[in-house]
Design a protein around this motif. Structure first.
Motif, PDB file in Angstrom:
ATOM      1  N   THR A 155     -17.272 113.275 -65.776  1.00  0.00           N
ATOM      2  CA  THR A 155     -17.639 114.577 -66.057  1.00  0.00           C
ATOM      3  C   THR A 155     -19.259 114.631 -65.524  1.00  0.00           C
ATOM      4  O   THR A 155     -19.348 115.774 -64.756  1.00  0.00           O
ATOM      5  CB  THR A 155     -17.885 114.983 -67.504  1.00  0.00           C
ATOM      6  OG1 THR A 155     -16.481 115.034 -67.975  1.00  0.00           O
ATOM      7  CG2 THR A 155     -18.269 116.378 -67.952  1.00  0.00           C
ATOM      8  N   ALA A 156     -19.920 113.799 -65.757  1.00  0.00           N
ATOM      9  CA  ALA A 156     -21.321 113.984 -65.110  1.00  0.00           C
ATOM     10  C   ALA A 156     -21.177 113.804 -63.815  1.00  0.00           C
ATOM     11  O   ALA A 156     -22.353 114.554 -63.040  1.00  0.00           O
ATOM     12  CB  ALA A 156     -22.216 112.724 -65.743  1.00  0.00           C
ATOM     13  N   LEU A 157     -20.379 113.171 -63.099  1.00  0.00           N
ATOM     14  CA  LEU A 157     -20.391 113.043 -61.444  1.00  0.00           C
ATOM     15  C   LEU A 157     -20.070 114.324 -61.049  1.00  0.00           C
ATOM     16  O   LEU A 157     -20.739 114.959 -60.166  1.00  0.00           O
ATOM     17  CB  LEU A 157     -19.261 112.203 -61.195  1.00  0.00           C
ATOM     18  CG  LEU A 157     -18.945 112.296 -59.700  1.00  0.00           C
ATOM     19  CD1 LEU A 157     -19.932 111.718 -58.932  1.00  0.00           C
ATOM     20  CD2 LEU A 157     -17.419 111.435 -59.548  1.00  0.00           C
ATOM     21  N   ALA A 158     -19.065 114.916 -61.631  1.00  0.00           N
ATOM     22  CA  ALA A 158     -18.867 116.603 -61.055  1.00  0.00           C
ATOM     23  C   ALA A 158     -19.907 117.442 -61.279  1.00  0.00           C
ATOM     24  O   ALA A 158     -20.231 118.238 -60.424  1.00  0.00           O
ATOM     25  CB  ALA A 158     -17.595 116.859 -61.971  1.00  0.00           C
ATOM     26  N   THR A 159     -20.584 117.320 -62.346  1.00  0.00           N
ATOM     27  CA  THR A 159     -21.788 118.186 -62.772  1.00  0.00           C
ATOM     28  C   THR A 159     -22.978 117.971 -61.802  1.00  0.00           C
ATOM     29  O   THR A 159     -23.784 118.913 -61.380  1.00  0.00           O
ATOM     30  CB  THR A 159     -22.427 118.061 -64.203  1.00  0.00           C
ATOM     31  OG1 THR A 159     -21.240 118.097 -65.245  1.00  0.00           O
ATOM     32  CG2 THR A 159     -23.434 118.529 -64.751  1.00  0.00           C
ATOM     33  N   ALA A 160     -23.201 116.682 -61.564  1.00  0.00           N
ATOM     34  CA  ALA A 160     -24.191 116.185 -60.566  1.00  0.00           C
ATOM     35  C   ALA A 160     -23.900 116.940 -59.452  1.00  0.00           C
ATOM     36  O   ALA A 160     -24.969 117.208 -58.519  1.00  0.00           O
ATOM     37  CB  ALA A 160     -24.475 114.949 -60.547  1.00  0.00           C
ATOM     38  N   ALA A 161     -22.671 116.833 -58.898  1.00  0.00           N
ATOM     39  CA  ALA A 161     -22.328 117.340 -57.515  1.00  0.00           C
ATOM     40  C   ALA A 161     -22.549 118.797 -57.451  1.00  0.00           C
ATOM     41  O   ALA A 161     -22.638 119.351 -56.419  1.00  0.00           O
ATOM     42  CB  ALA A 161     -21.054 116.555 -56.770  1.00  0.00           C
ATOM     43  N   ALA A 162     -21.776 119.272 -58.253  1.00  0.00           N
ATOM     44  CA  ALA A 162     -21.630 120.959 -58.207  1.00  0.00           C
ATOM     45  C   ALA A 162     -21.868 121.685 -59.327  1.00  0.00           C
ATOM     46  O   ALA A 162     -21.698 122.867 -59.314  1.00  0.00           O
ATOM     47  CB  ALA A 162     -20.025 121.073 -57.811  1.00  0.00           C
ATOM     48  N   GLY A 163     -22.673 121.234 -60.165  1.00  0.00           N
ATOM     49  CA  GLY A 163     -22.811 121.938 -61.232  1.00  0.00           C
ATOM     50  C   GLY A 163     -21.739 121.879 -62.429  1.00  0.00           C
ATOM     51  O   GLY A 163     -20.842 121.344 -62.253  1.00  0.00           O
ATOM     52  N   PRO A 164     -22.048 122.500 -63.665  1.00  0.00           N
ATOM     53  CA  PRO A 164     -21.095 122.326 -64.723  1.00  0.00           C
ATOM     54  C   PRO A 164     -19.743 123.393 -64.469  1.00  0.00           C
ATOM     55  O   PRO A 164     -20.004 124.545 -64.482  1.00  0.00           O
ATOM     56  CB  PRO A 164     -22.129 122.804 -65.957  1.00  0.00           C
ATOM     57  CG  PRO A 164     -22.929 123.800 -65.286  1.00  0.00           C
ATOM     58  CD  PRO A 164     -23.490 122.961 -64.082  1.00  0.00           C
ATOM     59  N   ILE A 165     -18.882 122.907 -64.120  1.00  0.00           N
ATOM     60  CA  ILE A 165     -17.544 123.510 -63.749  1.00  0.00           C
ATOM     61  C   ILE A 165     -16.653 123.441 -64.928  1.00  0.00           C
ATOM     62  O   ILE A 165     -16.170 122.577 -65.266  1.00  0.00           O
ATOM     63  CB  ILE A 165     -16.903 123.182 -62.482  1.00  0.00           C
ATOM     64  CG1 ILE A 165     -17.619 123.006 -61.409  1.00  0.00           C
ATOM     65  CG2 ILE A 165     -15.572 123.621 -62.184  1.00  0.00           C
ATOM     66  CD1 ILE A 165     -17.144 122.370 -60.305  1.00  0.00           C
TER      67      ILE A 165
END
Length: 361
Positions: A277-287
């Motif tokens: 989850t943190a990887l996705a948040t770091a790359a594109a913001g909280p989806i």
């Protein structure tokens, strides 16, 4: 003869896996492999749909290409113009949509399986919000770059997971208690995020707010390559923990009787799920809502008794890529953040899920 042969009985756990499965065992009998045929079929169909969407995304846009031109460009036989459009501009965004969608789907499957509740996804429990808090602190307070933001998001997600776990722990961590504590802690962190943005200067606040909507608009190879490497590590860990996850769905007592160390396995699963989850948040913001919807929709498609990580990951990839295409094509004048689309679709799904759970109870 093959080293693997088909047997008619399940492994020695005594668990009846039901119809639609093949149990393979080695000649020595020391290793077994269980194949869920419908799950494999669903994953294959979803993967084909994802490839079709990816080719469509690579071919369409302000500069339209034919399917043949896209394929030739991917094989290294395209023109300079097509290589610029396909390889430099569009391919990183498409790959990141598939990668981050798979990460969110797998993370949702981990937490829904662990809590044994369809509402137990990282965006509901608050781990998305915690990762966003960590990223905001790096952006607005420390002024860090992409790698620092990624580390901040991971640290924020893990810190949130630790706090939720400790607050929910009482002779073990029960799924329902995790969800309730996570929702409360998510509300607290949301107010902290709002306070951080309000205290920032106008330019930084606008940048953080746009990033907080969840967007793939600024994705390039600079973000894609590190994300791919980190995701490979987390997916390898998730694959290693998947058998434990299936056993824990039967309950803590049953899992313990089968030799699973429940609390340590739960902690490892939380670390992997928060990392994805943190990887996705770091790359594109909280989806939002991909992690909530993908596991349950995949479960219904595959008709499995519990949540499975593989179909959830594949469906998450397809959902995020489809949402990003809608975000790009819905309005010709401007490209929307993909988070706006996932929130719109996921909100309707959440309402349906809450009504369904209320009727069941």
């Amino acid at each position: 003869m093959s080293a693997w042969t088909r047997v008619a009985t399940p492994p020695e756990t005594g668990v009846d896996f039901g119809p639609g499965h093949k149990i393979l065992t080695s000649r020595t009998g020391r290793f077994t492999l269980r194949l869920e045929l419908r799950t494999m079929l669903v994953c294959s169909v979803l993967a084909i749909a994802g490839i079709a969407l990816a080719l469509y995304a690579l071919a369409t846009g302000d500069f339209t290409l034919t399917l043949g031109e896209v394929v030739r460009t991917l094989l290294g036989q395209g023109s300079e113009q097509s290589e610029l459009v396909v390889l430099t501009w569009r391919l990183p965004r498409v790959l990141m949509a598939l990668l981050l969608g798979a990460a969110l789907g797998a993370s949702g499957a981990i937490f829904q399986s662990m809590t044994r509740n369809p509402l137990g996804s990282p965006d509901i429990i608050g781990f998305n919000t915690g990762a966003y808090t960590g990223a905001l602190l790096v952006i607005l307070v420390l002024g860090g770059g992409y790698l620092q933001v990624a580390v901040g998001a991971l640290a924020g997600g893990l810190a949130t997971a630790a706090m939720v776990y400790l607050l929910a722990y009482k002779r073990g961590s029960q799924g329902f208690r995790l969800i309730i504590v996570g929702i409360a802690f998510s509300a607290f962190l949301a107010s902290v995020n709002t306070w951080l943005i309000l205290r920032a200067n106008l330019e930084e606040a606008m940048s953080a707010a746009i990033w907080g909507a969840g967007s793939l608009n600024a994705i390039g190879w600079e973000q894609g390559v590190p994300a791919l490497l980190v995701t490979a590590v987390f997916f390898a860990a998730a694959a290693a923990l998947a058998p434990r996850m299936k056993m824990m769905e039967m309950g803590d007592d049953a899992a313990s009787a089968l030799g699973i160390r429940v609390e340590s396995s739960r902690l490892l699963l939380m670390v992997v799920g928060v990392g994805l989850t943190a990887l996705a948040t770091a790359a594109a913001g909280p989806i939002a809502f991909i992690a909530l919807a993908a596991p349950q929709v995949a479960r219904r498609l595959a008709r499995t008794p519990g949540v499975r990580m593989a179909p959830a990951a594949v469906l998450g990839a397809v959902l995020l890529l489809a949402s990003d295409l809608i975000a790009q094509r819905a309005f010709t004048d401007t490209a929307l953040p993909v988070g706006v689309v996932t929130v719109s679709l996921g909100g309707a799904y959440l309402i349906w899920l809450l009504i369904r759970e209320a009727k069941r109870q």
